[in-house]
Design an enzyme around this catalytic site. Structure first.
Site, mmCIF file in Angstrom:
data_model
loop_
_atom_site.group_PDB
_atom_site.id
_atom_site.type_symbol
_atom_site.label_atom_id
_atom_site.label_comp_id
_atom_site.label_asym_id
_atom_site.label_seq_id
_atom_site.Cartn_x
_atom_site.Cartn_y
_atom_site.Cartn_z
ATOM 1 N N VAL A 36 -2.322 4.841 2.450
ATOM 2 C CA VAL A 36 -2.516 4.398 1.059
ATOM 3 C C VAL A 36 -3.802 4.986 0.477
ATOM 4 O O VAL A 36 -3.811 5.465 -0.672
ATOM 5 C CB VAL A 36 -2.514 2.855 0.963
ATOM 6 C CG1 VAL A 36 -2.681 2.414 -0.493
ATOM 7 C CG2 VAL A 36 -1.229 2.276 1.533
ATOM 8 N N LYS A 90 -2.131 -7.016 1.915
ATOM 9 C CA LYS A 90 -1.424 -8.304 1.760
ATOM 10 C C LYS A 90 -1.917 -9.381 2.710
ATOM 11 O O LYS A 90 -1.930 -10.560 2.366
ATOM 12 C CB LYS A 90 0.091 -8.121 1.892
ATOM 13 C CG LYS A 90 0.567 -7.279 3.053
ATOM 14 C CD LYS A 90 0.948 -5.899 2.607
ATOM 15 C CE LYS A 90 0.773 -4.942 3.758
ATOM 16 N NZ LYS A 90 1.756 -3.896 3.816
ATOM 17 N N ILE A 143 6.348 -1.225 -7.005
ATOM 18 C CA ILE A 143 7.026 -2.031 -8.043
ATOM 19 C C ILE A 143 6.019 -2.922 -8.744
ATOM 20 O O ILE A 143 5.343 -3.714 -8.090
ATOM 21 C CB ILE A 143 8.096 -2.969 -7.430
ATOM 22 C CG1 ILE A 143 9.036 -2.217 -6.500
ATOM 23 C CG2 ILE A 143 8.867 -3.689 -8.515
ATOM 24 C CD1 ILE A 143 9.981 -3.139 -5.737
ATOM 25 N N LYS A 152 3.805 -11.377 1.899
ATOM 26 C CA LYS A 152 4.131 -11.043 0.503
ATOM 27 C C LYS A 152 4.768 -12.241 -0.215
ATOM 28 O O LYS A 152 4.455 -12.495 -1.386
ATOM 29 C CB LYS A 152 5.054 -9.831 0.470
ATOM 30 C CG LYS A 152 4.327 -8.559 0.946
ATOM 31 C CD LYS A 152 5.308 -7.440 1.222
ATOM 32 C CE LYS A 152 4.591 -6.180 1.695
ATOM 33 N NZ LYS A 152 5.504 -5.170 2.229
ATOM 34 N N GLY A 171 5.099 3.385 1.233
ATOM 35 C CA GLY A 171 4.911 4.830 1.170
ATOM 36 C C GLY A 171 3.646 5.176 0.417
ATOM 37 O O GLY A 171 3.128 4.384 -0.372
HETATM 38 N N1 HSE Z 1 4.892 -1.932 6.109
HETATM 39 C C1 HSE Z 1 5.132 -2.292 4.759
HETATM 40 C C2 HSE Z 1 6.619 -2.144 4.463
HETATM 41 C C3 HSE Z 1 4.317 -1.420 3.856
HETATM 42 O O1 HSE Z 1 7.312 -1.525 5.269
HETATM 43 O O2 HSE Z 1 7.094 -2.655 3.462
HETATM 44 C C4 HSE Z 1 4.275 -1.859 2.430
HETATM 45 O O3 HSE Z 1 3.664 -3.121 2.300
#
Ligand code: HSE
Length: 397
Positions: A12, A99, A130, A199, A297
């Site tokens: 990232v 997160k 998103i 999340k 990604g």
């Molecule tokens: N490892 C997480 C996923 C990365 O695959 O969604 C994005 O938060």
């Protein structure tokens, strides 16, 4: 010229530097000035295009009055938590994709940011590229949010898709997801539902205004899913997906959990494939609103981070609608929630019927598989413990 720092140069962090370089012109138009990465905090110096910007000393960022925004992409809690607090105390805005840190300490960090009159934004922490947190807190602000559910982990959705469509083994599909930079450093967090759990906690914190403690949220991943169940479900018109779900109960209490679900193919969530994520938000005024895009990604996640950077530099004062109370009162386990359940068990159908009453039979090839009428999570668990049950999944209505 506006200077920022990036902490951590993994997938990232590298994406953030790339997006700022590649989209320099549109970003300059929005800010009225050039945005430049001045310093990059790393643990080990590496030969990358950003070698000249690297430091391994956080104090260089903390004490640099030119750095107005710090993008934290270290991940985890330890160093990320300490440096985020110190950056906020030093009067810098902080933007993150982390997160775990937001789910566990977001409430406190937001309070600290408010006190220091800076912003702490974390759009990239849920749904990758998103935009969902901003719409949830702003565009849907007129609603009482009754339910949120979504495919919140790109890695597991990628694995499930590759297993179903290409017959890939779990291990091969996971290795592909790791190569593409979707997975966490330790993919156990993806596979066991922990990442999706963090999340859904953040979504529920923002939607319901109270802390949802990740330790109280049941999180089941995809390691218990067998291709047998995926195929039985497909033939019956359902797709197996890992969902994070948060609900407001009629009495005002709240619940949240992560678990694999059978989703009817008529629900658009069932068509979400590969690394894509989708989040459905049901407001009492809007009804269902759905968000869809790449959930992991380098560049999609960086897109959300850099958009937050632009926002904190434009917003004055900081956004006050972001935040929630520290107490967890009113949170209950999802055992109280009723839904239909899918079961596969040893023994005959007549044994299943005598235990469950009427069932919708899905059995084939000698397997005893069926859908129940609506039962609570607690009842489903009791059946799973007392009968020779081999698989048990909720069905999304
Ligand atoms: N490892 C997480 C996923 C990365 O695959 O969604 C994005 O938060």
């Amino acid at each position: 010229m506006i200077h920022i720092a990036i902490m951590g140069l993994g997938t990232v962090g590298t994406g953030v530097a790339k997006v700022i370089a590649e989209n320099a012109e549109p970003i300059r138009r929005k800010l009225g000035e050039e945005l430049q990465v001045k310093t990059v905090l790393v643990r080990h110096f590496k030969e990358t295009p950003y070698r000249q910007l690297m430091t391994d000393d956080f104090a260089e960022i903390e004490n640099d009055p030119e750095i107005r925004v710090v993008v934290e992409t270290i991940g985890g809690v330890d160093a990320a938590y300490e440096y985020t607090k110190r950056a906020l105390i030093a009067g810098k805005h902080v933007v993150t994709a982390n997160k775990q840190l937001v789910a566990e300490h977001g409430c406190e960090l937001l309070q600290l940011a408010r006190k220091k009159q800076v912003s702490y934004l974390f759009e990239a922490s849920v749904g990758g590229g998103i935009p969902v947190l901003h719409p949830l807190t702003q565009c849907l602000a007129a609603n009482r949010i009754d339910e949120i559910y979504g495919i919140l982990n790109g890695t597991t959705n990628y694995i499930l898709t590759r297993m179903v469509q290409a017959g890939a083994s779990f291990q091969d599909a996971l290795a592909e997801a790791q190569e593409k930079g979707y997975a966490e450093a330790d993919p156990t967090a993806d596979v066991e539902g922990i990442d999706a759990g963090r999340k859904i906690c953040i979504l529920a914190d923002l939607a319901y205004g109270h802390q949802v403690d990740p330790a109280q949220v049941p999180m089941d991943g995809i390691s218990g899913i067998s291709l047998k169940d995926v195929r039985i479900a497909e033939r019956a018109g359902y797709r197996m997906k890992l969902l994070g779900r948060a609900l407001r109960l009629p009495d005002g209490r709240r619940t949240a959990y992560v678990a694999p679900h059978l989703i009817p193919v008529s629900n658009p969530m069932s068509g979400v494939q590969d690394v894509f994520n989708a989040v459905m938000v049901r407001g009492n005024a809007t009804g269902e609103v759905m968000f869809y895009g790449k959930g992991a990604g380098e560049l999609p996640t960086a897109s959300a981070c850099v958009s937050d950077v632009i926002e904190v530099l434009q917003a004055s004062p900081q956004r006050d609608e972001i935040g929630w109370e520290a107490d967890t009162e009113g949170f209950v386990k999802p055992d109280v929630l009723s839904s239909r359940f899918y079961f596969r068990m040893l023994g005959s159908l007549s044994e299943a019927v005598s235990a469950f009453g009427s069932v919708e039979v899905l059995s084939e090839n000698g397997e005893t598989a069926f859908l129940t009428d609506a039962i609570t999570g607690e009842q489903a668990r009791t059946f799973s413990e007392t009968l020779p049950v081999q698989a048990c999944f909720r069905v999304l209505a």
